[in-house]
Every structure is written in structure tokens, then in C-alpha cells.
Design an enzyme around this catalytic site. Structure first.
Site, short mmCIF file in Angstrom:
data_model
loop_
_atom_site.label_atom_id
_atom_site.label_comp_id
_atom_site.label_asym_id
_atom_site.label_seq_id
_atom_site.Cartn_x
_atom_site.Cartn_y
_atom_site.Cartn_z
N GLY A 90 -2.47 7.03 -4.90
CA GLY A 90 -1.49 6.45 -3.97
C GLY A 90 -0.35 7.42 -3.72
N GLY B 163 5.42 6.59 -0.04
CA GLY B 163 6.20 5.74 -0.96
C GLY B 163 6.52 6.41 -2.28
CB CYS C 71 -10.33 8.79 -3.36
SG CYS C 71 -10.79 7.81 -4.79
CB VAL D 165 -8.07 3.90 -6.72
CG1 VAL D 165 -7.31 5.18 -6.46
CG2 VAL D 165 -7.26 2.67 -6.30
CE1 TYR E 120 2.39 -5.56 -6.38
CE2 TYR E 120 4.16 -6.57 -7.64
CZ TYR E 120 3.60 -5.46 -7.01
OH TYR E 120 4.27 -4.25 -7.05
CG ASP F 51 13.72 1.99 1.69
OD1 ASP F 51 12.92 1.30 2.36
OD2 ASP F 51 14.59 2.72 2.20
N1 LIG Z 1 7.92 -0.75 -3.50
C1 LIG Z 1 8.27 -1.56 -4.49
O1 LIG Z 1 9.22 -2.34 -4.35
C2 LIG Z 1 7.57 -1.50 -5.80
C3 LIG Z 1 6.34 -0.91 -5.97
N2 LIG Z 1 5.74 -0.91 -7.21
C4 LIG Z 1 4.44 -0.32 -7.42
O2 LIG Z 1 4.51 1.05 -7.14
C5 LIG Z 1 3.23 1.52 -6.71
C6 LIG Z 1 3.39 2.29 -5.42
O3 LIG Z 1 3.92 1.40 -4.46
P1 LIG Z 1 4.69 1.85 -3.15
O4 LIG Z 1 4.87 3.29 -3.11
O5 LIG Z 1 5.86 0.96 -3.04
O6 LIG Z 1 3.64 1.37 -2.06
P2 LIG Z 1 3.20 2.01 -0.68
O7 LIG Z 1 2.43 0.97 0.02
O8 LIG Z 1 4.38 2.63 -0.01
O9 LIG Z 1 2.22 3.21 -1.14
C7 LIG Z 1 1.06 2.93 -1.82
C8 LIG Z 1 0.06 4.04 -1.61
O10 LIG Z 1 -1.13 3.67 -2.27
C9 LIG Z 1 -2.23 3.86 -1.39
N3 LIG Z 1 -3.30 2.93 -1.70
C10 LIG Z 1 -3.32 1.59 -1.55
N4 LIG Z 1 -4.51 1.11 -1.90
C11 LIG Z 1 -5.27 2.16 -2.27
C12 LIG Z 1 -6.61 2.29 -2.71
N5 LIG Z 1 -7.42 1.23 -2.82
N6 LIG Z 1 -7.05 3.53 -3.02
C13 LIG Z 1 -6.27 4.61 -2.90
N7 LIG Z 1 -5.00 4.54 -2.47
C14 LIG Z 1 -4.50 3.33 -2.15
C15 LIG Z 1 -1.66 3.64 0.01
O11 LIG Z 1 -2.46 4.24 1.00
C16 LIG Z 1 -0.27 4.25 -0.13
O12 LIG Z 1 -0.28 5.63 0.18
C17 LIG Z 1 2.34 0.28 -6.61
O13 LIG Z 1 1.56 0.16 -7.76
C18 LIG Z 1 3.35 -0.86 -6.52
O14 LIG Z 1 2.81 -2.06 -6.98
C19 LIG Z 1 6.34 -1.45 -8.30
C20 LIG Z 1 7.56 -2.02 -8.19
C21 LIG Z 1 8.28 -2.12 -6.94
C1 LIG Z 2 10.61 -11.52 -4.69
C2 LIG Z 2 9.32 -10.84 -4.31
C3 LIG Z 2 9.46 -9.93 -3.12
C4 LIG Z 2 8.15 -9.28 -2.77
C5 LIG Z 2 8.34 -7.95 -2.15
C6 LIG Z 2 7.07 -7.17 -2.09
C7 LIG Z 2 6.65 -6.35 -3.04
C8 LIG Z 2 7.38 -6.09 -4.23
C9 LIG Z 2 6.80 -5.46 -5.22
C10 LIG Z 2 7.41 -5.30 -6.52
O1 LIG Z 2 6.72 -4.80 -7.39
C11 LIG Z 2 8.79 -5.75 -6.86
C12 LIG Z 2 8.76 -7.18 -7.23
C13 LIG Z 2 9.65 -7.81 -8.02
C14 LIG Z 2 10.70 -7.24 -8.91
C15 LIG Z 2 11.92 -6.80 -8.23
C16 LIG Z 2 13.16 -6.85 -8.69
C17 LIG Z 2 13.61 -7.37 -9.95
C18 LIG Z 2 15.00 -6.90 -10.24
C19 LIG Z 2 15.44 -7.33 -11.59
C20 LIG Z 2 16.79 -6.77 -11.96
O2 LIG Z 2 17.40 -6.00 -11.21
O3 LIG Z 2 17.26 -7.10 -13.06
#
Ligand SMILES: NC(=O)C1=CN([C@@H]2O[C@H](COP(=O)(O)OP(=O)(O)OC[C@H]3O[C@@H](n4cnc5c(N)ncnc54)[C@H](O)[C@@H]3O)[C@@H](O)[C@H]2O)C=CC1
Ligand SMILES: CCCCC/C=C\C=C\C(=O)C/C=C\C/C=C\CCCC(=O)O
Length: 261
Positions: free
Chosen positions: A12, A16, A63, A65, A151, A187
Site C-alpha cells: 500500500g 497515503g 500486486c 495483497v 474494520y 489525512d
Molecule cells: N487514514 C487513516 O485515518 C488511518 C489509516 N490507517 C491504516 O493505515 C493503512 C494505510 O491507510 P491510508 O494510507 O490511510 O489509506 P489509503 O487508501 O490512502 O492508501 C492505501 C493504499 O493501499 C493500497 N491497497 C488497498 N488495497 C490493496 C490491496 N488489496 N493490495 C495492494 N494494495 C492495496 C491502495 O491502493 C493505496 O495505495 C491502512 O492499513 C489503514 O487501515 C490506520 C489508522 C488511520
Molecule cells: C469514527 C470513524 C470514522 C471512519 C473514518 C474512516 C477511516 C478511518 C480509519 C481509521 O483507522 C481511524 C479510525 C478510528 C480512530 C481514530 C481516532 C481516535 C483518536 C483517539 C484519540 O485521539 O485519543
């Protein structure tokens, strides 16, 4: 910090959080394989990184995953191109309550497979030199977000699996440190998933609650998550650690009660 001579694989990594981590790894002179489903984003990202860091330091491997054979090939291609593997970041994740089986496949099953593949390439058990694995969970594992039940379950699972494997690694002398990172809201494009029925299913009606929650807790920048990730990578004392990153407390660690007899 220099990671000169080290090779990393980031799932990924095309956008992001993963993209910010790839940038930090290249800044520290590591070679990086970006493993991602999104070809357009991955190729654009590689072109930008080549321009900034020079060609030959980063490759993009398209790929999914959740396809076990494709993930195995991605690890193999990384080692063939760069000659070794030292750092694996299992970061790819989705937020989809409608297709919740897919969420389990990507967020949990693929993290488990990615960890096992990483061990095949890095663990002393397999005659390799050791390394470090970081699995990406979320503060959702502590918040129990009511409108993201699957999730949340996957992110709990990532913590439990990672801590169990960290103990297995120290008891089995794998020479591999295995830690977990739990960001609050960041973000990235993932946050926009709350707007879409295709992602949220019946929970989409709570989208204003999601936005209120983001306003309450704040939204972090990906660069801070990359900073936390680099600490987990270089701090050789950490194994089985659960790093949390929030707006109110910044980078800090979850503490667990010692096991009673
Ligand atoms: N954005 C948020 O608020 C938060 C994100 N996370 C976690 O951080 C990680 C990264 O998330 P973000 O960067 O926010 O998301 P994002 O959506 O901006 O980026 C995710 C990346 O993973 C890739 N991806 C998705 N499914 C895939 C698959 N099956 N195979 C290969 N690549 C794949 C996408 O193409 C993308 O490039 C995730 O595990 C998410 O759950 C955790 C806490 C908060
Ligand atoms: C409330 C759910 C919003 C959903 C937004 C979409 C994806 C979010 C993915 C995350 O992994 C983040 C989800 C929850 C935790 C976020 C904040 C907790 C902050 C706790 C603290 O500051 O003490």
C-alpha cells in the site's frame, strides 16, 4: 539515521501513509519496493521518487495483497532486484463494511501472509540475517468505532497477531523485531470512504457522526506517521511494541498490564 544497504518492502505504498513511509525510507538511503494494487498511482509515485532520489532506488510492483501467489511473487521480485530484504511494512488496508469479507482479507489475512513471507526472507530460522516487520493497525482498535465493526475487528486482530509473533520471534531467536503502529485519523484518501455507500453500506447514514469524531479528535498528517514508523524501524530495543499516534498525545506507546501468574 542511515539505512544505507538496507532493503524495504512497503505494501500500500503508492499513496497515503505508505507513500509517506516510502519517502522517509528513501531519504534514509534504503532501497524500497512499493507493492500496491493501484497501477496509476504506483507508476506516478515511482516517477516522482526516481526524479527526487535517482533511478534504481525504488521499484513499483503492482500486486493485490489479498492474492497470496501475487504477494509471494512480490517478495521474490524484491529480493531478486535488490539482493536482500531487511524491513517489511504491512500497511495496505481498506475501510469497507459493505464488502466486509474483503476487509478481513486485505486488513488481516494479508498482514498475516505478509508477516510469514517476511519471516521466510529475513528470519534466522530460514538461515537469513534478521530484520524488522511493522504491521499497521489503527486507533480504531482502542476506540471501538460503532459504525466500523469489521474494520475495528481486523485492527484488533493485527495487534493480537503481531504481539503473538513478536513473542514467537524472541522465543525462537528469529532475529526479527515485529511491532505494530496504530494511527488516529490521518489525512489520506481512506478517510473519504465514509462518504460512500459502497464502502460503508448501512452505516453510511452515520457519516456526519464520523465527521464530528474527526473534528473532535483532529486529523494527523502522513509525515508524522512516517516519523513514528522510522522510530520503530531503527530502535533495536522494540519488539511487540504497540505505538499509538494521536493529535492529543503525539507518538507514544500503549502499556499492557503484566500477565498474572
Ligand atoms: N487514514 C487513516 O485515518 C488511518 C489509516 N490507517 C491504516 O493505515 C493503512 C494505510 O491507510 P491510508 O494510507 O490511510 O489509506 P489509503 O487508501 O490512502 O492508501 C492505501 C493504499 O493501499 C493500497 N491497497 C488497498 N488495497 C490493496 C490491496 N488489496 N493490495 C495492494 N494494495 C492495496 C491502495 O491502493 C493505496 O495505495 C491502512 O492499513 C489503514 O487501515 C490506520 C489508522 C488511520
Ligand atoms: C469514527 C470513524 C470514522 C471512519 C473514518 C474512516 C477511516 C478511518 C480509519 C481509521 O483507522 C481511524 C479510525 C478510528 C480512530 C481514530 C481516532 C481516535 C483518536 C483517539 C484519540 O485521539 O485519543
Amino acid at each position: 539515521m542511515s539505512l544505507n544497504g538496507k532493503v524495504a518492502l512497503v505494501t500500500g505504498g503508492a499513496q497515503g501513509i505508505g507513500r509517506a513511509v516510502v519517502q522517509s525510507l528513501l531519504q534514509s538511503s534504503a532501497k524500497v519496493a512499493v507493492v500496491d494494487l493501484n497501477k496509476t498511482c504506483g507508476e506516478e509515485s515511482k516517477a516522482q521518487l526516481d526524479a527526487e532520489f535517482g533511478e534504481g532506488n525504488c521499484n513499483f510492483i503492482p500486486c493485490d495483497v489479498s492474492n497470496g501467489d501475487a504477494l509471494r511473487d512480490a517478495f521474490q521480485r524484491t529480493v531478486e532486484q535488490f539482493g536482500r530484504l531487511d524491513i517489511v511494512i504491512n500497511n495496505a488496508g481498506i475501510n469497507n463494511e459493505k464488502n466486509w469479507e474483503k476487509t478481513i482479507q486485505v486488513n488481516l489475512t494479508s498482514v498475516i501472509k505478509g508477516t510469514y513471507l517476511a519471516l521466510e526472507h529475513m528470519s534466522k530460522e530460514y538461515g537469513k540475517e534478521g530484520g524488522t516487520i511493522i504491521n499497521v493497525s489503527s486507533m480504531a482498535a482502542f476506540l471501538h468505532s460503532p459504525h466500523q465493526p469489521v474494520y475495528t475487528a481486523t485492527k484488533h486482530g493485527v495487534i493480537g497477531f503481531t504481539r503473538a509473533m513478536a513473542d514467537a520471534s524472541s522465543q525462537g531467536d528469529y532475529g526479527v523485531r515485529i511491532n505494530v503502529l496504530c494511527p488516529a485519523f490521518v489525512d489520506t484518501p481512506l478517510l473519504h470512504s465514509v462518504e460512500h455507500e459502497d464502502n460503508m453500506g448501512k452505516f453510511v447514514k452515520f457519516k456526519d457522526d464520523f465527521k464530528r469524531s474527526m473534528n473532535k479528535f483532529g486529523v494527523l498528517q502522513p509525515a508524522l506517521i512516517a516519523e513514528g514508523m522510522m522510530r520503530l524501524i531503527v530502535d533495536s530495543t522494540l519488539n511487540g511494541a504497540v505505538m499509538k499516534i494521536t493529535c492529543s498525545k503525539g507518538i507514544h506507546f500503549h502499556t499492557y498490564e503484566p500477565m498474572s501468574a
